[in-house]
Design an enzyme around this catalytic site. Structure first.
Site, PDB file in Angstrom:
ATOM      1  CE1 TYR A   1      -4.367  -1.185   0.653  1.00 58.45           C
ATOM      2  CE2 TYR A   1      -3.204  -2.934   1.947  1.00 58.45           C
ATOM      3  CZ  TYR A   1      -4.205  -2.495   1.310  1.00 58.45           C
ATOM      4  OH  TYR A   1      -5.274  -3.441   1.191  1.00 58.45           O
TER       5      TYR A   1
ATOM      6  CE1 TYR B   1      -2.743  -6.584   3.946  1.00 53.63           C
ATOM      7  CE2 TYR B   1      -3.234  -6.167   1.797  1.00 53.63           C
ATOM      8  CZ  TYR B   1      -3.672  -6.283   3.036  1.00 53.63           C
ATOM      9  OH  TYR B   1      -4.741  -5.665   3.666  1.00 53.63           O
TER      10      TYR B   1
ATOM     11  NE  ARG C   1      -7.284  -9.891   4.896  1.00 54.92           N
ATOM     12  CZ  ARG C   1      -8.291  -8.946   4.356  1.00 54.92           C
ATOM     13  NH1 ARG C   1      -8.141  -7.872   4.321  1.00 54.92           N
ATOM     14  NH2 ARG C   1      -9.394  -9.951   4.222  1.00 54.92           N
TER      15      ARG C   1
ATOM     16  CG  HIS D   1      -8.395  -7.352   0.267  1.00 50.37           C
ATOM     17  ND1 HIS D   1      -7.097  -7.894   0.552  1.00 50.37           N
ATOM     18  CD2 HIS D   1      -8.118  -6.187   0.666  1.00 50.37           C
ATOM     19  CE1 HIS D   1      -6.517  -7.023   1.250  1.00 50.37           C
ATOM     20  NE2 HIS D   1      -7.109  -6.065   1.481  1.00 50.37           N
TER      21      HIS D   1
ATOM     22  CG  HIS E   1      -9.816  -2.207   1.525  1.00 46.86           C
ATOM     23  ND1 HIS E   1     -10.065  -2.780   2.663  1.00 46.86           N
ATOM     24  CD2 HIS E   1      -8.615  -2.610   1.365  1.00 46.86           C
ATOM     25  CE1 HIS E   1      -8.919  -3.302   3.240  1.00 46.86           C
ATOM     26  NE2 HIS E   1      -8.085  -3.003   2.230  1.00 46.86           N
TER      27      HIS E   1
HETATM   28 FE   LIG Z   1      -6.128  -4.417   2.487  1.00 43.69          FE
END
Ligand SMILES: [Fe+2]
Lengths: 186, 231
Positions: free
Chosen positions: B108, B147, B155, B158, B160
């Site tokens: 991110y 990640y 995870r 995905h 968000h």
């Molecule tokens: Fe996330």
């Protein structure tokens, strides 16, 4: 036709870069540098903390309130934003600048005391929590249908901000444990 | 006030659907100290809950996450399209839909993402749009990488999503997953949803026809917010 509602998932820890408009925590204007809404300008500051008393950093706090005359709809003050949102900092603090809302109609002929609707998302929260902020020393609080529906004095007091000097209020949101804020099922 | 409607002609009774996860889901450890312990207090909807902000369509291109840099970002290009609906299938027009995600490496663009993985100078990873009269939204982006959660699990890939419908009652923040991802099996956030169908509904549907030929792969992801026509 009946469709299944989409389930909530956590906002996660990494979203603040996603609010393209930036944090918008000044409700007194519709646009930066635009005319100011009518009413008494107030600052609301608070802290979001978890069950250990630890700061809840990077929580998304959103508020919605009536204008100074208690209006929400198309006839509200055209300079008043009504909606605001911001993030808590690393110490869990948020601030909003707004105008004191007026009383708004409730059920039947009743009136609700001036209040803000507040919702909160955070990593570790799988769905939003919803609360309300009321203002201290307002006689209308005694007759407010939501406040008076909460029998426990301590719980009710979690919905009332503290006066913190001229035009300043403090309102902490405690997610869990001692002093836990009252959260609503909407 | 149960029959009071808002300006969109809807009301938001509790339809008894319980698709949301609980606040406390110990497998997702962060919930342990953040979950309220007292039962929620019922609040009858008033004008406060039946009104909300209106959003106007932003700048064109805010829903294309592949044009935010000087060059194309790395990764498999994807198109995501869907409708924002109420529980009766009526469109929510004018809903603000925001989407954010990790880059193709699962990183991110966020100061707190300390993982050792490369940023992509051509990828910010956030976009938004406002639904049209039929409730449609769309985004173009790249497929995010999975990640690892520090000290925990991986995870699954995905996206968000944040959706702001007509009021606080219709507010939804959720995640879209990708079909066939083996990481879904052990993701405590995905599995915080107890209902099988509600959980599976968060997996976008692969649909080649929604992509652009020879350019991108398409996914369909509808989101159903609380609410029904006044009745
Ligand atoms: Fe996330």
């Amino acid at each position: 036709m009946s469709l299944a509602r989409t389930a909530s998932q956590t906002i996660g820890p990494f979203y603040n870069f996603a609010l393209l408009g930036g944090a918008d925590n000044d409700l007194t204007r519709r646009s930066k540098g635009g005319p100011q809404a009518a009413g008494e300008v107030v600052e609301i500051k608070g802290r979001v903390i978890d069950g250990d008393g630890a700061a809840c950093a990077c929580a998304l706090v959103e508020v919605w309130q009536a204008d100074a005359e208690g209006r929400y709809g198309a006839d509200r003050d055209p300079n008043f934003a009504g909606f605001g949102r911001t993030l808590t900092d690393n110490d869990g603090y948020y601030t909003f600048t707004t105008v004191l809302p007026g009383p708004v109609p409730g059920k039947g002929n009743s009136w609700q005391a001036p209040h803000m609707s507040m919702s909160l998302h955070s990593g570790g929260l799988l769905k939003q929590v919803n609360t309300r902020l009321y203002f201290p020393n307002d006689d209308a609080n005694a007759d407010d249908p939501v406040l008076s529906g909460i029998e426990d004095d301590g719980q009710r007091s979690t919905l009332v901000a503290r006066a913190a000097g001229e035009g300043r209020y403090e309102f902490d949101v405690i997610l869990q444990g001692e002093g836990e804020t009252v959260f609503f099922q909407l | 006030m149960a029959n009071t409607t808002d300006v969109t002609g809807r009301h938001y009774p509790d339809s008894g659907q319980n698709t949301d996860p609980p606040y406390l889901h110990p497998d997702y450890k962060s919930t342990i100290k953040k979950s309220p312990q007292r039962p929620l207090v019922a609040l009858e909807h008033s004008v406060t809950e039946l009104s909300g902000p209106a959003f106007e369509a932003g700048e064109a291109g805010e829903n294309d996450l592949t044009v935010q840099g000087d060059a194309m970002p790395l990764g498999e290009r994807i198109d995501i399209q869907g409708r924002i609906l109420d529980e009766e299938g009526n469109a929510y027009a004018g809903a603000l839909v925001e989407m954010w995600q990790a880059n193709a490496s699962g990183k991110y663009r966020h100061i707190n993402d300390g993982r050792e993985a490369p940023l992509d100078e051509n990828f910010i990873g956030a976009g938004r749009c406002v639904t049209d009269a039929e409730g449609w939204y769309s985004f173009r982006s790249i497929r995010p990488g999975p990640y690892p959660v520090p000290g925990g699990w991986w995870r699954p890939a995905h996206l968000h999503f944040s959706v702001t419908g007509p009021s606080v009652v219709t507010r939804l923040i959720t995640q879209m997953y990708f079909p066939g991802d083996p990481l879904l099996e052990d993701d405590p956030i995905f599995h915080s949803i107890a209902d099988d169908a509600a959980r599976e509904a968060l997996i976008g549907k692969f649909d080649l026809t929604l992509g652009e030929p020879s350019v991108s792969l398409g996914y369909r992801f509808d989101m159903v917010l609380r609410g029904q026509a006044a009745g």
